[in-house]
Design an enzyme around this catalytic site. Structure first.
Site, mmCIF file in Angstrom:
data_model
loop_
_atom_site.group_PDB
_atom_site.id
_atom_site.type_symbol
_atom_site.label_atom_id
_atom_site.label_comp_id
_atom_site.label_asym_id
_atom_site.label_seq_id
_atom_site.Cartn_x
_atom_site.Cartn_y
_atom_site.Cartn_z
ATOM 1 N N TYR A 1 -5.940 16.237 -9.192
ATOM 2 C CA TYR A 1 -5.266 15.399 -9.803
ATOM 3 C C TYR A 1 -4.272 15.719 -11.042
ATOM 4 O O TYR A 1 -3.176 15.574 -10.668
ATOM 5 C CB TYR A 1 -6.799 14.250 -10.715
ATOM 6 C CG TYR A 1 -5.480 13.452 -11.183
ATOM 7 C CD1 TYR A 1 -5.201 11.927 -11.507
ATOM 8 C CD2 TYR A 1 -6.044 13.531 -12.672
ATOM 9 C CE1 TYR A 1 -4.887 11.631 -12.070
ATOM 10 C CE2 TYR A 1 -5.207 12.585 -13.616
ATOM 11 C CZ TYR A 1 -4.369 11.594 -13.704
ATOM 12 O OH TYR A 1 -4.023 9.882 -13.250
ATOM 13 N N ASP B 1 0.833 -1.209 0.010
ATOM 14 C CA ASP B 1 0.140 0.327 -0.205
ATOM 15 C C ASP B 1 0.977 1.091 -0.283
ATOM 16 O O ASP B 1 1.683 1.334 0.935
ATOM 17 C CB ASP B 1 -1.004 0.076 1.740
ATOM 18 C CG ASP B 1 -1.725 1.492 1.393
ATOM 19 O OD1 ASP B 1 -1.680 2.184 0.715
ATOM 20 O OD2 ASP B 1 -3.109 0.884 1.852
ATOM 21 N N SER C 1 0.323 11.146 -16.664
ATOM 22 C CA SER C 1 -0.483 12.281 -16.925
ATOM 23 C C SER C 1 -0.248 13.025 -17.601
ATOM 24 O O SER C 1 0.289 14.183 -17.488
ATOM 25 C CB SER C 1 -2.127 12.242 -16.183
ATOM 26 O OG SER C 1 -3.598 12.664 -16.918
ATOM 27 N N ASN D 1 -12.287 6.249 -14.363
ATOM 28 C CA ASN D 1 -12.648 7.099 -15.596
ATOM 29 C C ASN D 1 -13.882 6.001 -16.185
ATOM 30 O O ASN D 1 -14.493 6.279 -16.799
ATOM 31 C CB ASN D 1 -12.440 7.770 -16.147
ATOM 32 C CG ASN D 1 -11.292 6.913 -17.975
ATOM 33 O OD1 ASN D 1 -11.824 5.292 -18.203
ATOM 34 N ND2 ASN D 1 -10.235 6.669 -17.965
#
Ligand code: NAP
Length: 241
Positions: free
Chosen positions: A164, A60, A140, A202
């Site tokens: 984000y 994690d 991204s 998404n």
């Protein structure tokens, strides 16, 4: 290739699972990093059923004890790491900055930024033992300062997801700093933009398949020794920061 060992975080589904599948299909031994044992072991069983060399490791990225335990376990099992793909990520804010809360901003950074830093730091001693260390940070296009600042870009017109977008911009800076520092060790560090890919993140609205989304991260994980470092790339080549 059989002697190459990779860790992919968030590998139980989506782009991370596909990155793992593509790397393992090339004969690389892939540690399937997942925070949930059941989900991780399910992915391992599916990939092993395809004859692929994979193994589960619980990690994690938001938990220091979990990351430390995973690093110690990898040291015990394999003694080194050749490829680290920091893929685990979350996207929680699909709204404008004025609607964002500090809590959501912090939660996003906890995984996408501090998580990547935590994992990278913990695994650096193992990566330094590799002759051809590679770190791929799954970023991204939404993290591009250049595109967000261009009033004509669709990103600026849309102007959403500050948490984000800023987390991926910060991640890109992590890429640059580690790349500069680790250059003399032969370790290459790059950011990968998978493109808008259909995954749970998404609700599968993405227009690319996971096979397509995984292609650039896999290419960067397998860069030759004369390949680039400290860059951000998509399928089309270098991207603007
Ligand atoms: P996804 O299907 O939602 O997968 C995300 C993965 O990250 C899951 O395995 C999830 O595990 C794991 N994860 C989340 N928090 C974690 C934690 N604290 N510790 C360990 N694992 C954790 O999303 P995806 O689309 O494949 O995203 C993969 C990466 O690509 C992300 O970094 C994302 O930002 C990036 N990306 C995606 C797109 C896109 O269009 N899909 C575009 C650009 C970039 P659980 O199953 O346990 O939740």
């Amino acid at each position: 290739m059989a002697d190459t060992i990779a860790l992919v975080t968030g590998a139980n589904k989506g782009i991370g699972r596909e990155i793992s599948r593509q790397l393992a299909a090339k004969g690389i031994f892939v540690l399937i990093g997942a925070r949930d044992r059941e989900r991780g072991e399910k992915a391992v069983a599916d990939l092993r059923a395809q004859g692929l060399p994979v193994e589960f490791i619980q990690i994690d990225v938001t938990s220091q004890p979990s990351v430390d335990h995973a690093a110690a376990e990898m040291e015990r099992r394999h003694g080194r790491l050749d490829i680290l793909v920091n893929n685990a990520g979350i996207a929680l804010d699909w709204f404008p900055a004025s609607e964002l809360t500090v809590e959501v901003l912090q939660k996003t950074f906890e995984t996408n930024v501090f998580g990547v830093f935590r994992v990278t730091k913990a695994l650096l001693p193992l990566l330094r033992k590799s002759k051809h260390g590679r770190i791929v940070n799954v970023s991204s296009g939404l993290g591009s300062l250049t595109r967000n600042a261009d009033p004509n870009s669709p990103l600026a017109v849309r102007n959403m997801s500050l948490a984000y977008c800023s987390s991926k911009a910060a991640l890109n800076m992590i890429t640059i700093h580690f790349a500069n520092e680790l250059k003399s060790n032969g370790i290459k560090v790059n950011s990968a933009n998978p493109g808008f890919t259909a995954t749970d993140m998404n609700q599968h609205r993405g227009v690319r398949t996971v096979e397509q989304g995984a292609a650039t991260p896999v290419r960067l994980a397998l860069l030759p020794d004369d390949g680039p470092t400290a860059g951000v790339f998509s399928d089309d080549g270098p991207e603007p920061w």
